[in-house]
Scaffold this motif. Structure first.
Motif, short mmCIF file in Angstrom:
data_model
loop_
_atom_site.label_atom_id
_atom_site.label_comp_id
_atom_site.label_asym_id
_atom_site.label_seq_id
_atom_site.Cartn_x
_atom_site.Cartn_y
_atom_site.Cartn_z
N PHE A 66 -7.51 -4.63 -29.95
CA PHE A 66 -6.97 -5.59 -29.00
C PHE A 66 -7.96 -5.91 -27.89
O PHE A 66 -7.88 -6.98 -27.28
N SER A 67 -8.87 -4.98 -27.59
CA SER A 67 -9.88 -5.24 -26.56
C SER A 67 -10.89 -6.29 -27.01
O SER A 67 -11.44 -7.02 -26.18
N PHE A 68 -11.17 -6.35 -28.30
CA PHE A 68 -12.21 -7.24 -28.79
C PHE A 68 -11.70 -8.51 -29.45
O PHE A 68 -12.49 -9.30 -29.94
N THR A 69 -10.40 -8.70 -29.51
CA THR A 69 -9.87 -9.92 -30.12
C THR A 69 -9.03 -10.68 -29.10
O THR A 69 -8.68 -10.15 -28.05
N THR A 72 -2.72 -13.00 -29.42
CA THR A 72 -1.59 -13.27 -28.52
C THR A 72 -0.35 -13.48 -29.35
O THR A 72 -0.42 -13.92 -30.50
N TRP A 73 0.78 -13.15 -28.79
CA TRP A 73 2.05 -13.40 -29.44
C TRP A 73 3.12 -13.50 -28.37
O TRP A 73 2.96 -13.01 -27.26
N SER A 74 4.20 -14.16 -28.70
CA SER A 74 5.30 -14.31 -27.77
C SER A 74 6.15 -13.04 -27.82
O SER A 74 6.53 -12.58 -28.90
N HIS A 75 6.42 -12.46 -26.68
CA HIS A 75 7.17 -11.21 -26.65
C HIS A 75 8.13 -11.22 -25.46
O HIS A 75 7.82 -11.78 -24.41
N PRO A 76 9.27 -10.60 -25.61
CA PRO A 76 10.25 -10.54 -24.51
C PRO A 76 9.82 -9.55 -23.43
O PRO A 76 8.98 -8.69 -23.64
N ALA A 77 10.43 -9.69 -22.28
CA ALA A 77 10.10 -8.83 -21.14
C ALA A 77 10.41 -7.37 -21.42
O ALA A 77 9.71 -6.48 -20.92
N ILE A 78 11.42 -7.09 -22.23
CA ILE A 78 11.76 -5.69 -22.52
C ILE A 78 10.63 -5.01 -23.29
O ILE A 78 10.34 -3.84 -23.06
N LEU A 134 3.91 -0.76 -15.14
CA LEU A 134 4.99 -1.74 -15.33
C LEU A 134 4.73 -3.01 -14.54
O LEU A 134 4.92 -4.12 -15.03
N PHE A 135 4.27 -2.86 -13.30
CA PHE A 135 3.94 -4.02 -12.49
C PHE A 135 2.85 -4.85 -13.14
O PHE A 135 2.94 -6.07 -13.21
N GLN A 136 1.82 -4.16 -13.64
CA GLN A 136 0.73 -4.89 -14.29
C GLN A 136 1.21 -5.67 -15.49
O GLN A 136 0.91 -6.84 -15.66
N TRP A 137 2.01 -5.03 -16.36
CA TRP A 137 2.43 -5.68 -17.60
C TRP A 137 3.54 -6.71 -17.39
O TRP A 137 3.61 -7.69 -18.12
N LEU A 138 4.42 -6.48 -16.44
CA LEU A 138 5.53 -7.42 -16.24
C LEU A 138 5.19 -8.58 -15.30
O LEU A 138 5.69 -9.67 -15.46
N ILE A 139 4.35 -8.31 -14.32
CA ILE A 139 4.05 -9.34 -13.32
C ILE A 139 2.69 -10.00 -13.60
O ILE A 139 2.61 -11.22 -13.70
N LEU A 140 1.66 -9.22 -13.76
CA LEU A 140 0.32 -9.78 -13.89
C LEU A 140 0.02 -10.33 -15.28
O LEU A 140 -0.64 -11.35 -15.41
N VAL A 141 0.48 -9.65 -16.33
CA VAL A 141 0.18 -10.08 -17.69
C VAL A 141 1.11 -11.20 -18.13
O VAL A 141 0.70 -12.12 -18.82
#
Length: 142
Positions: A66-69, A72-78, A134-141
């Motif tokens: 995942f670091s080198f590619t 992307t995909w659509s994924h829910p917040a959960i 959690l903040f990084q993945w839910l807010i920033l990403v």
């Protein structure tokens, strides 16, 4: 034509060698910190040693992929929340193991007067890492 093939072959060898060096360093780092043996000891799951080994190897391989590619995909917040919890747990355990090896918590707890509350101090660091992930993945990403 032959020169391009030789250059590509040299790049493959250098990349593979670098990957082996970094991977070996990562495994040595985890081994020195004793995260996995301590986790096995605390959870009393020594019969699942192969599962722990497979998880570390697969996690490293998938993380590298995942670091080198640009996958992307659509994924829910959960799903992001679960992913963030996994990252937070790993980062929290890594930070806790590193500070335990360096005896940081006993020194900090003595200086701020929390000798009797060292478990609370450790859990605060671990949960802080989880909330940060959690903040990084839910807010920033997102």
């Amino acid at each position: 034509m032959i020169l391009n093939i030789l250059i590509s072959l040299l790049e493959i060898i250098i990349g593979f060698s670098g990957g082996l060096a970094v991977g070996s360093g990562f495994v040595a780092f985890l081994t020195v910190l004793g995260i996995i043996p301590r986790l096995i000891q605390l959870s009393r799951t020594s019969h699942m040693l192969k599962v722990y080994t497979a998880c570390v190897v697969l996690g490293s391989i998938i993380g590298t992929y995942f670091s080198f590619t640009n996958v992307t995909w659509s994924h829910p917040a959960i799903l992001l929340a679960i992913w963030g919890i996994f990252h937070g747990v790993f980062n929290g355990m890594l930070a806790a193991a590193l500070t335990e090896v360096l005896n940081v918590f006993p020194l900090i707890s003595k200086r701020i007067g929390l000798e009797t509350k060292i478990i609370t101090l450790i859990m605060a660091v671990v949960f802080g890492k989880i909330v940060g992930s959690l903040f990084q993945w839910l807010i920033l990403v997102k």
